[in-house]
Scaffold this motif. Structure first.
Motif, PDB file in Angstrom:
ATOM      1  N   ALA A 346      -5.428   1.786   7.540  1.00 11.88           N
ATOM      2  CA  ALA A 346      -4.566   2.823   6.979  1.00 11.88           C
ATOM      3  C   ALA A 346      -5.223   3.399   5.729  1.00 11.88           C
ATOM      4  CB  ALA A 346      -3.201   2.239   6.647  1.00 11.88           C
ATOM      5  N   LEU A 353      -0.873   9.925   5.038  1.00 10.14           N
ATOM      6  CA  LEU A 353      -1.335   8.669   5.622  1.00 10.14           C
ATOM      7  C   LEU A 353      -1.989   8.917   6.974  1.00 10.14           C
ATOM      8  CD1 LEU A 353      -1.267   5.496   5.817  1.00 10.14           C
ATOM      9  CD2 LEU A 353       0.883   5.809   7.059  1.00 10.14           C
ATOM     10  N   VAL A 355      -4.454   6.739  10.012  1.00  9.03           N
ATOM     11  CA  VAL A 355      -4.945   5.409  10.396  1.00  9.03           C
ATOM     12  C   VAL A 355      -6.107   5.562  11.378  1.00  9.03           C
ATOM     13  CG1 VAL A 355      -4.294   3.094  11.124  1.00  9.03           C
ATOM     14  CG2 VAL A 355      -2.551   4.628  10.186  1.00  9.03           C
ATOM     15  N   SER A 396      -3.952  -2.895  13.302  1.00 12.83           N
ATOM     16  CA  SER A 396      -4.212  -2.160  12.067  1.00 12.83           C
ATOM     17  C   SER A 396      -4.043  -3.034  10.832  1.00 12.83           C
ATOM     18  CB  SER A 396      -3.288  -0.943  11.964  1.00 12.83           C
ATOM     19  OG  SER A 396      -3.597  -0.026  12.970  1.00 12.83           O
ATOM     20  N   THR A 398      -3.340  -2.557   6.640  1.00 15.36           N
ATOM     21  CA  THR A 398      -3.021  -1.631   5.556  1.00 15.36           C
ATOM     22  C   THR A 398      -3.201  -2.355   4.236  1.00 15.36           C
ATOM     23  OG1 THR A 398      -1.307  -0.270   4.546  1.00 15.36           O
ATOM     24  CG2 THR A 398      -0.538  -2.123   5.882  1.00 15.36           C
ATOM     25  N   PRO A 410       4.963  -3.901   6.797  1.00 17.40           N
ATOM     26  CA  PRO A 410       4.438  -2.704   7.446  1.00 17.40           C
ATOM     27  C   PRO A 410       5.130  -2.426   8.775  1.00 17.40           C
ATOM     28  CG  PRO A 410       2.880  -4.517   7.632  1.00 17.40           C
ATOM     29  CD  PRO A 410       3.970  -4.983   6.728  1.00 17.40           C
ATOM     30  N   ALA A 421      -0.609  -6.407   6.371  1.00 23.05           N
ATOM     31  CA  ALA A 421      -0.672  -5.803   5.038  1.00 23.05           C
ATOM     32  C   ALA A 421      -1.377  -6.768   4.098  1.00 23.05           C
ATOM     33  CB  ALA A 421       0.725  -5.487   4.524  1.00 23.05           C
TER      34      ALA A 421
END
Lengths: 480, 397
Positions: A346, A353, A355, A396, A398, A410, A421
């Protein structure tokens, strides 16, 4: 070219790649009033084939810019007007570019294939009265002898009003075909377009196609996600100095990245039941390992950050628990586990934002992973991330820690089963070998899709990520 | 080769089976180089073919090469800009390959015949052809208007590798005409050079050309500019051995030269051409270089290769090293460099003006060059076409 052309010259969108019919304005490098040199880059345009910078055809001063960033412009339509003799005082009134309702092509636009730029209603020269069989045979039924000019089926171009954004593609189906209503009909789209829509999470049935027979084109799909890209400069200005109206409220249209983000978050939050778990870990050894890495000759020119360590931990964890890297496919009633890891990172950019992901990150060496992370962030910050870079993510990360917060809960990017996160790494009191020491500590927060991942699996994965961060050498020895 | 870029990753992922024998093999002793990227002159060097290479240029010849390189690059940049401005349909930029083209182009003797691809604008310039010529082709107003016989430089060939067969046939022809191997006097014999890229080595035509020229001992030099990409396909996906080593399998020598070194390229090409004209048969030269720009203006190289890779090659720029050498050796001063830049700009501006003034061709001219001698059928078709054109109101065009 005619001699004695007007001082104000309009530059038209060229065919940048062998038969293209349109291009999207990505970025303007100049603004009205700027003095520009010949061949100075003025605009970046993305076509179906490439994103390219266009150099100025003439030196002079910019007097008008006809399309905002994000607009898709037909080949042959004017995009910028340049006063080629700005020292000569005000241009004559009839030379002003803005007020002409109909644009008259003054420059030749070279095209390699197709029917050329749509600079106006196509005119067909009238035939003389057919006097012999040969001409009639060649003309066929398509052209009546001595007929008046046949109006073309193409729509007349919109008047060239400065700073007008082209209408969204989806709202103006070509050829005036009515949008499909009533009983649901099969969606027309080519396989690559379907793939793109799937990757981007776009519902094809919700779109109106602009292609032949109302088929959905690649552009339609992209328009549904990112075509309405906002002008970053404007957005930035708005943040810096909100322009409040008399009612002391500022209204920003919901579009572009903000709109896409919102749609994705809503779709995700209300389809995937989220579970979030936290783990606070002592990462002192991991941080030191990074320091040692920095001292190695072959790593001298690499950017090394805690994010790299976390990425590696995640990739190793996924190898041990492949189910983490999966997707819930309601459409096919399947859980799809992926061998490849497209690792999303991210990134906060001027546009909002995004990603982007590193494709097949699981197969990269740590060094390559570091370079990819650097390149990804650089590309994102420069606003050059392409839709392909953002499509197809499978897991993902972040890094909210960079903003100084401890962690977060998240929300999953659509189609992904887990997101991690990373909080800020701070020196904190920590019990280490029986004594309270100042150690580097951080808190991880991981959300996962409870339809796929149970508490046990999610906890084990998070525990392993933490174990790697607190002692990467041992974890590597134990797991690889 | 830079690590960790997108190109490397793609290469990695797409590799089926075992990795290539020499992935990104380090360039070592088998690369002929006479001028380092830092501008250091290497006096003489022995190539992988056992030949000792050197050059012996006067100061003005060194300056001349620099002038060629700068002008060729500037004209190429102007052409790219013209395409972006809608004045050319497409352009194949030579950016980064100037030394390979000027070095080999200047190594040609007047009687030698060259067969180019569509990117040999630098060789064309060295052959004394007006640089406007290829722009007519890429603007779509003619088919390439230079006289191949007068300039000993064939028409651009778009079909990948096809020209190597044309060149081989031409070389076999001059041998049969008795223009090869008559004496050791360089002015006495003819030779042929065929240009192609790394991607073309995968073409059947090129391999056939190798076989024919080898068997017939044809007086030809196969000059391969290995710019590392066949459009988007990296060299590692095209071959498992360095390209120049393929020549051995066909039965003639191969040599790899630093294609960003104009001196080494000149030396190697001159030697191979003289061998050919003296009846020593074909040679393959692999000029190791890099396409700094896109394959053509229709291509977007950022999709398949990384910035770090491009930056690594920027450090090997073919012009910067000559400039450093000239300055260090005091062969040229600041005034010279300024004057060359001004000349290049003037030529580019002239090119631009003339391109913009190029007239569109009359439709009827499409019948003009179908055959050398007009056939009755062509005559008939033209007459019908003229009649058809005349059937419109306000005809004439």
């Amino acid at each position: 070219m005619v001699s004695g052309v007007s001082r104000i010259r309009k530059f038209e969108m060229p065919d940048l790649g062998e038969g293209l019919t349109e291009g999207e304005i990505l970025r303007w490098f100049v603004k009205v009033g700027d003095t520009i040199a010949q061949n100075q880059p003025i605009v970046e345009v993305e076509t179906a084939k490439a994103a390219v910078e266009i150099p100025a055809k003439w030196p002079g001063r910019v007097t008008a810019i006809f399309h905002e960033e994000g607009a898709t412009v037909d080949v042959g339509a004017p995009i910028i007007a340049i006063d080629t003799d700005p020292e000569a005082g005000d241009p004559p009134a009839d030379d002003a570019p803005a007020d002409g309702p109909a644009y008259v092509a003054e420059e030749r636009t070279a095209v390699l294939v197709g029917y050329g730029p749509k600079t106006g209603a196509a005119k067909r020269r009238a035939r003389k009265t057919a006097t012999n069989g040969m001409a009639a045979a060649v003309g066929g039924a398509a052209v009546e002898p001595a007929a008046p000019p046949v109006p073309a089926p193409v729509p007349a171009p919109a008047p060239a009003v400065p700073v007008s954004v082209a209408a969204p593609v989806s709202s103006a189906p070509a050829g005036g075909r009515p949008a499909a209503v009533g009983p649901r009909v099969p969606v027309l789209a080519k396989p690559p377009v379907r793939k793109l829509a799937k990757d981007l999470g776009v519902d094809l049935t919700a779109l109106t196609g602009s292609g032949p027979l109302g088929s959905i084109t690649r552009e339609d799909v992209q328009a549904a996600t990112s075509a309405a890209a906002p002008a970053p400069a404007m957005a930035a200005t708005a943040v810096a100095a909100p322009a409040f109206g008399p009612d002391r409220e500022q209204r920003t249209p919901i579009k572009g990245v903000r709109k896409l983000t919102a749609e994705n978050m809503v779709a995700s939050a209300f389809t995937a039941p989220h579970v979030t778990e936290f783990l606070t870990v002592d990462v002192t050894r991991g941080v030191r390992a990074l320091d040692r890495l920095r001292e190695r000759a072959e790593w001298r020119d690499a950017r090394i950050s805690p994010l790299l360590l976390v990425a590696k931990a995640v990739l190793l964890g996924i190898r041990r628990y492949p189910m983490i890297n999966s997707t819930w496919s309601a459409a096919t009633n399947e859980i799809i586990i992926k061998e490849y890891v497209n690792l999303g990172i991210a990134a906060a950019t001027e546009r909002g934002l995004i990603v982007p992901n590193i494709k097949d990150a699981g197969r990269l060496t740590l060094r390559d992973l570091a370079d990819e992370l650097t390149a990804l962030v650089r590309t994102a910050k420069a606003g050059r991330t392409s839709p392909a870079d953002m499509a197809g993510g499978t897991f993902s990360i972040t890094n909210v820690g960079v903003f100084g917060v401890d962690t977060g809960t998240p929300i999953l990017p659509p189609g992904e089963a887990a997101i991690l996160a990373l909080g800020a790494i701070r020196e904190q009191p920590w019990v280490h070998k029986g004594k309270i020491r100042a150690r580097q500590v951080t808190t991880l927060g991981m959300s996962f899709d409870h339809r796929i991942i149970d508490g046990e699996l999610g906890s084990k994965f998070l525990r392993d990520v933490g174990a790697f961060l607190s002692d990467p050498e041992a974890a590597l020895l134990a797991w690889t | 080769m830079a690590k960790g870029d997108r190109g490397a990753r793609l290469r990695d992922r797409r590799t089926a089976g075992p990795p290539p024998a020499e992935p990104g093999a380090p360039l070592g002793d088998d690369l002929v180089q006479l001028l380092t990227p830092e501008g250091e002159r290497i006096d003489r060097v022995t190539g992988p073919d056992g030949v000792e290479y050197s050059v012996d240029f006067s100061d003005s010849e060194y300056r001349g090469l620099y002038r060629d390189l700068v002008v060729v690059r500037r004209l190429d940049a102007e052409s790219t800009a013209l395409q972006r401005q809608g004045e050319l349909g497409i352009w194949a930029s030579l950016l980064g390959q100037e030394a390979a083209q000027v070095g080999s182009g200047r190594a040609l003797r007047p009687q030698d015949m060259a067969f180019p691809t569509y990117r040999e604008h630098g060789v064309l310039y060295c052959r004394g052809i007006d640089p406007i010529m290829p722009l007519g082709l890429f603007r779509g107003v003619d088919q390439g208007a230079w006289d191949p016989v007068e300039h000993k430089f064939n028409m651009y060939t778009i079909v990948i590798g096809a020209q190597t067969l044309h060149a081989t046939g031409y070389a076999m022809g001059i041998a049969m005409d008795g223009k090869v191997g008559n004496s050791d006097d360089p002015a006495d014999g003819e030779a042929v050079i065929a240009y192609f890229g790394d991607g073309a080595t995968s073409q059947g035509d090129v391999n056939e050309a190798f076989i024919w020229s080898s068997v017939y001992h044809a007086p030809i030099v196969f000059f391969c500019q290995n710019n590392q990409y066949a459009i988007s396909e990296p060299i590692e996906r095209q071959t498992r051995i360095p390209l120049y080593r393929r020549a051995a399998g066909f039965g003639f020598p191969g040599v790899r030269v630093d294609g960003n070194d104009v001196l080494a390229t000149y030396a190697v090409t001159r030697h191979a051409l003289d061998n050919a004209r003296h009846g020593q048969g074909p040679t393959m030269i692999e000029a190791h270089t890099y396409r700094m720009g896109a394959h053509t203006t229709t291509d977007d190289p950022t999709r398949y290769r990384g910035i770090s890779e491009v930056e690594a090659w920027q450090a090997k720029d073919p012009i910067a090293r000559v400039r450093a050498f000239l300055a260090k050796q005091q062969i040229a001063d600041a005034g010279f460099f300024t004057e060359v830049d001004e000349q290049a700009t003037a030529e580019a501006m002239s090119l631009r003006e003339r391109v913009l003034a190029m007239p569109d061709p009359e439709p009827v001219t499409l019948f003009d060059h179908v055959f050398v001698d007009e056939t009755p059928q062509i005559r008939q078709q033209r007459a019908r076409f003229v009649e058809y054109q005349a059937s419109f109101e306000g005809s004439g065009h």
